[in-house]
Write an enzyme that holds these catalytic residues in place. Structure first.
Site, short mmCIF file in Angstrom:
data_model
loop_
_atom_site.label_atom_id
_atom_site.label_comp_id
_atom_site.label_asym_id
_atom_site.label_seq_id
_atom_site.Cartn_x
_atom_site.Cartn_y
_atom_site.Cartn_z
N GLY A 15 0.82 -1.23 0.00
CA GLY A 15 0.00 0.00 0.00
C GLY A 15 0.85 1.27 0.00
O GLY A 15 2.09 1.24 0.06
N ASP A 16 0.13 2.37 -0.04
CA ASP A 16 0.74 3.67 -0.17
C ASP A 16 1.57 4.09 1.06
O ASP A 16 2.68 4.60 0.95
CB ASP A 16 -0.39 4.69 -0.40
N ARG A 46 -3.77 -8.75 -0.38
CA ARG A 46 -4.67 -9.69 -1.07
C ARG A 46 -4.04 -10.29 -2.31
O ARG A 46 -4.35 -11.40 -2.70
CB ARG A 46 -5.98 -8.97 -1.44
N LYS A 146 -2.82 5.86 12.67
CA LYS A 146 -3.91 6.73 13.08
C LYS A 146 -4.90 6.95 11.94
O LYS A 146 -4.48 6.79 10.80
CB LYS A 146 -3.39 8.06 13.60
N LYS A 180 8.50 13.18 15.80
CA LYS A 180 9.36 14.17 15.16
C LYS A 180 10.45 14.63 16.13
O LYS A 180 10.17 14.84 17.31
CB LYS A 180 8.53 15.40 14.73
N GLU A 214 -0.87 23.74 5.30
CA GLU A 214 -0.26 22.89 4.26
C GLU A 214 -0.68 23.41 2.89
O GLU A 214 -1.85 23.73 2.70
CB GLU A 214 -0.71 21.44 4.40
N HIS A 238 -2.85 14.77 15.62
CA HIS A 238 -1.54 15.41 15.74
C HIS A 238 -1.56 16.68 16.61
O HIS A 238 -0.71 16.86 17.48
CB HIS A 238 -1.00 15.80 14.36
C1 BG6 Z 1 -0.82 12.86 8.08
C2 BG6 Z 1 -2.11 13.41 7.54
O1 BG6 Z 1 -1.06 12.10 9.22
O2 BG6 Z 1 0.06 13.94 8.37
C3 BG6 Z 1 -1.86 14.27 6.32
O3 BG6 Z 1 -2.98 12.34 7.21
C4 BG6 Z 1 -0.83 15.34 6.62
O4 BG6 Z 1 -3.07 14.85 5.86
C5 BG6 Z 1 0.41 14.73 7.25
O5 BG6 Z 1 -0.50 16.00 5.42
C6 BG6 Z 1 1.39 15.82 7.67
O6 BG6 Z 1 2.51 15.31 8.28
P1 BG6 Z 1 4.02 15.44 7.76
O7 BG6 Z 1 4.79 15.34 8.98
O8 BG6 Z 1 4.21 14.29 6.86
O9 BG6 Z 1 4.13 16.76 7.06
#
Ligand code: BG6
Length: 464
Positions: A15-16, A46, A146, A180, A214, A238
C-alpha cells in the site's frame, strides 16, 4: 539493537503508506545497523505477489521515496523479505501462517512477532479479529496507524476489541507528530533550560499557537480524506498530541510510563471544544476533485481555541489551526508571551515569542524586542533563529524513530488508550449536531476570515 529474532508482518505491505513511509523507515534502520540482529519482514496483502516481486517492489519504493539502495546493503536486506498473499481474515489466513512458519524455521521458535497494521483504519477491526482467530496475539507487539477510532464510540469499540487480543503494553499506536525530532525536543528544551522552564505557564504566556498550514491538496487520496476531514485527520490526532506535549506537567522521570502519564493527565484536562470557538472551512475547488461528492461538507480547514483546565494554563488559550491548500507549509508551535511591564511597555512592545519549528530537525526561533540602532532608544522587533546544526547530525525521520522504539519496547512516544479516549471526549462537540457550519475559503488563502478572530488581538503569527 535487540537480540530478539523478530518477524515483522506488514499488513498493507504493497500500500501507499508502506511505500512512502514505513518501508523507507525500515531501510534507514537497516543502513544504520538498528534493525534486530535477526529478522524477517513479511508483507501481507490480497494480491498474489512472490517474495521476489515484493523485494523488487521495496527496491522501487526506496528508489522513489528514499534513496536507491547501495548494492551491498541491499544484498543483506533483500533475502529477509517475504510476502504472504491471499489476504488475511478470521476464516481465511491466506498464506500468512505458512510464511510465518517459513520465517520461524530460519529464526527459531523463540521469534517475536510484530504486527504492523499499515492499512486503512476501516480495516483495523477485520485484521485484529484475524490475528485473534489465528492465535497470533500472545507475546506479539501490534502497531496501529492513526486515526485509532473516528469518534468516542468507535474508539471504544476498537479499543475493546484490541484489548481482547493484546494487553495495553503490547500496543503501539502511532501518531507520527510525537516521533518528530522537534516534538521530542520541546519538552527536553523546556525541562532542561531554566530560561524556558520558568516561563512556561499562565503567569508569563498570553497564548500558545500550534499552526500547521499545508499547501497540498487531497487529490490522490479523496476517498480517505472525504470520509475524514481536517479535524479528524489532524486536530484530534496530531495537534492535540502536540498540545499535550507542550502543556504537560513535569513528568516524574523521562521513563515511558511517566511521560505517558503526564501526557494522559493533561489531555484529561482538555475542556471539550466549544463549537462557537471553532471554525471549519473547505477550499473552493475541493468539490471539483475527482472522487469528492458535489455536495460534500467535509472540512479541509480547522481552527480552534482549546482551553486546558489545569492550574498552569487557566486563561491561556491554545490556538490550533491546520488546513489544506493554504499559502505555505509550516509546522510551528509558538509560545507567545504577555507584554512586559515597565517603562518600555508604554512605547508599545512587539510580540515576544518562543517558536519551535516541527519540520525537519526543528529550529528554535525567538521573536523579541531590541533597540533599533541609532541615537534614540526606539524598540524594534527582531528575530533570532537557532538552527540546531551542531546537534542535527544523526537525526531520524519520525517513522524511523518510532519503529526503532517498537523494536526497543519503548512506548513513551505512542498514544495510550486513556489518552486517546480523552481526546475523543474533548472532540465530541464537533461530531454532534453542534458541529459548526463549513465556511468556504479561496484556494491558497489563510482560510475563512472568522478564524482570525479566534486569536484576539494577538493575530496568527503566521500569515498576518
Ligand atoms: C498525516 C495526515 O497524518 O500527516 C496528512 O494524514 C498530513 O493529511 C500529514 O499531510 C502531515 O505530516 P508530515 O509530517 O508528513 O508533514
Amino acid at each position: 539493537v535487540t537480540d530478539e529474532p523478530t518477524v515483522i508482518i506488514l499488513y498493507g505491505g504493497t500500500g501507499d503508506l508502506a511505500k512512502r513511509l514505513v518501508l523507507p523507515a525500515f531501510w534507514e534502520l537497516h543502513t544504520r545497523g538498528l534493525l534486530p540482529k535477526r529478522w524477517k519482514l513479511v508483507g501481507n496483502g490480497r494480491g498474489d505477489v512472490s517474495h521476489l516481486d515484493f523485494q523488487q517492489h521495496i527496491y522501487d519504493a526506496l528508489s522513489e521515496f528514499a534513496t536507491t539502495p547501495e548494492p551491498e546493503a541491499w544484498k543483506d536486506f533483500a533475502p529477509n523479505v517475504l510476502f504472504a498473499g491471499g489476504g488475511f481474515t478470521h476464516d481465511n489466513p491466506g498464506s500468512l501462517l505458512d510464511v510465518i512458519q517459513q520465517a520461524e524455521d530460519e529464526l527459531g521458535e523463540d521469534r517475536r512477532i510484530i504486527h504492523y497494521l499499515a492499512i486503512p483504519p476501516s480495516a483495523f477491526e477485520k485484521t485484529t479479529r484475524a490475528i485473534k482467530a489465528h492465535g497470533l496475539g500472545p507475546d506479539a507487539k501490534a502497531v496501529y496507524e492513526k486515526p485509532f477510532g473516528t469518534s468516542l464510540d468507535s474508539f471504544h469499540e476498537l479499543d475493546d476489541l484490541v484489548h481482547s487480543v493484546f494487553d495495553e503494553e503490547q500496543v503501539y499506536r502511532i501518531d507520527h507528530f510525537l516521533g518528530k525530532e522537534a516534538t521530542q525536543n520541546l519538552h527536553l528544551v523546556r525541562f532542561s533550560n531554566r530560561l524556558f522552564n520558568d516561563t512556561w505557564s499562565r503567569e508569563h504566556l498570553a497564548q500558545v499557537q500550534i499552526d500547521v498550514p499545508e499547501t497540498l491538496d487531497i487529490a490522490d487520496r479523496a476517498g480517505f480524506y472525504d470520509e475524514t476531514g481536517a479535524a479528524l485527520d489532524m486536530l484530534v490526532t496530531h495537534l492535540f498530541q502536540v498540545a499535550a506535549q507542550v502543556a504537560m506537567e513535569p513528568p516524574l522521570s523521562m521513563a515511558a510510563e511517566d511521560l505517558q502519564d503526564a501526557r494522559e493527565s493533561v489531555i484529561a484536562a482538555f475542556r471539550p471544544l466549544d463549537p462557537s470557538e471553532v471554525v471549519l472551512g473547505q477550499y473552493q475547488s475541493y468539490r471539483a476533485t475527482e472522487g469528492v461528492p458535489d455536495d460534500s461538507d467535509t472540512d479541509t480547514f480547522v481552527a480552534a481555541r482549546l482551553w486546558i483546565d489545569t492550574d498552569r494554563w487557566q486563561g491561556v488559550p491554545f490556538l490550533l489551526r491546520t488546513g489544506k491548500m493554504m499559502p505555505i507549509s509550516a509546522q510551528r508551535v509558538s509560545l507567545i508571551f504577555k507584554p512586559s511591564d515597565g517603562p518600555v511597555h508604554s512605547q508599545g512592545s512587539n510580540t515576544n515569542a518562543l517558536i519551535f519549528d516541527l519540520k525537519g530537525n526543528g529550529a528554535i526561533e525567538i521573536q523579541m524586542t531590541v533597540k533599533k540602532p541609532g541615537p534614540e532608544p526606539v524598540p524594534a522587533e527582531s528575530c533570532s533563529t537557532l538552527h540546531l546544526e551542531n546537534v542535527s547530525e544523526g537525526s531520524m525521520t519520525a517513522y524511523t524513530s518510532l519503529i526503532y522504539d517498537v523494536f526497543a519496547g519503548d512506548r513513551s512516544l505512542f498514544t495510550s488508550s486513556a489518552g486517546l479516549e480523552a481526546t475523543f471526549r474533548a472532540f465530541a462537540p464537533l461530531q454532534a449536531d453542534t458541529r459548526p457550519a463549513i465556511q468556504p475559503y479561496d484556494d491558497g488563502s489563510w482560510g475563512p476570515a472568522a478564524a482570525d478572530a479566534l486569536t484576539g488581538d494577538v493575530g496568527w503569527l503566521l500569515g498576518s
